[in-house]
Design an enzyme around this catalytic site. Structure first.
Site, short mmCIF file in Angstrom:
data_model
loop_
_atom_site.label_atom_id
_atom_site.label_comp_id
_atom_site.label_asym_id
_atom_site.label_seq_id
_atom_site.Cartn_x
_atom_site.Cartn_y
_atom_site.Cartn_z
N LYS A 88 40.08 44.36 37.01
CA LYS A 88 39.73 44.29 35.58
C LYS A 88 38.44 45.03 35.35
O LYS A 88 37.49 44.88 36.10
CB LYS A 88 39.62 42.83 35.13
CG LYS A 88 39.25 42.70 33.63
CD LYS A 88 39.50 41.30 33.09
CE LYS A 88 38.46 40.30 33.50
NZ LYS A 88 37.10 40.61 32.95
N GLU B 96 37.92 39.04 24.39
CA GLU B 96 36.93 37.96 24.44
C GLU B 96 36.11 37.91 23.15
O GLU B 96 35.58 38.93 22.70
CB GLU B 96 35.99 38.16 25.64
CG GLU B 96 34.93 37.07 25.75
CD GLU B 96 34.22 37.03 27.09
OE1 GLU B 96 33.28 36.22 27.22
OE2 GLU B 96 34.59 37.78 28.01
#
Length: 264
Positions: free
Chosen positions: A112, A181
């Protein structure tokens, strides 16, 4: 237990079946999470804060993430395991390849990385070299010094458009998963619907395909500040295994995150 792959996640998205994921850093918790039905785990650079006691993720090294990835893989052999490429570990192609290789050898199924359209070439090069990539948009904690703190992203129209554009560009470049996020619920829903790949939210409302929580936040073990999106699932049951089961159930039913855990 059959290994979970990104194909399963794509299938779940098509079936509109929501899924819960957690961070993990050691074999014991990874084993417990897998036994309770968590299919996707992330060795996050959040370990800089939760395990090492720093005030950001910046001090974390590739060696740190690789060490914890090996431990988690031993504990949860069948999970789809993501590992974070930490701060400044993917600044040049050569560096990116060497560091991604280290994490894949440690047991990760996917790496990631945080950032928008500027990462497209990096993503493409990794995908061409057989390294699956998960993107990360919105509040990207490695950029805390640029943002001037941990703040919700994509609230104004221009920023929202840019986030959607970045998500689409990254998908075209070859990411197989995306983490959003701290973005407004409606924007996260729009991005999730616009992409064919699964989208995992944290502080992004309940319209994403999956949810992720830092394991410490899910058990109320937060040092000082508790993020708005966090929920202490241990408080209800007093038992860690039951807490994980409750988390999975609430995510699958769309009950968590509720409005009080989300941003507008």
């Amino acid at each position: 237990m059959k290994p979970t792959t990104v194909t399963h996640l794509r299938q779940w998205k098509q079936e509109q079946r929501k899924f819960a994921t957690l961070t993990a850093y050691d074999a014991s918790f990874a084993k417990l999470f897998e036994e309770q039905g968590i299919k996707v785990l992330l060795v996050g650079d959040s370990l800089g804060m939760t395990l090492q006691g720093h005030d950001s993720t910046l001090p974390v090294t590739v060696a740190d993430v690789a060490y914890h990835t090996r431990a988690v893989r031993r504990g949860a052999p069948a999970c789809l395991l993501l590992a974070d490429l930490p701060f400044m570990s993917y600044a040049t192609p050569e560096q990116t390849f060497a560091n991604a290789a280290e994490l894949m050898r440690a047991g990760a199924n996917m790496v990631k990385l945080e950032g928008g359209s500027w990462l497209c070439d990096t993503v493409k090069m990794l995908a061409e070299r057989a390294v699956p990539v998960c993107g990360h948009l919105g509040l990207t904690p490695q950029s805390v010094n640029v943002f001037g703190g941990y703040k919700v992203q994509g609230r104004d129209e221009l920023a929202a458009k840019q986030l959607l554009q970045d998500a689409q560009n990254l998908e075209l470049a070859g990411i197989q998963l995306l983490v959003l996020e701290c973005v407004p619920t409606e924007l996260a829903r729009q991005i999730t619907e616009a992409l064919s790949i699964p989208v995992i939210g944290i502080g992004a409302g309940n319209g994403t395909d999956g949810q992720i929580l830092v394991m410490h936040d899910a058990f109320g073990i937060t040092g000082g500040h508790t993020p708005k999106f966090a929920k202490n699932f241990l408080a209800q049951s007093g038992d860690i295994r039951t807490a994980v089961q409750h988390y999975i159930q609430e995510v699958e039913q769309g009950l968590y995150p509720a409005a009080e855990h989300s941003f507008n």
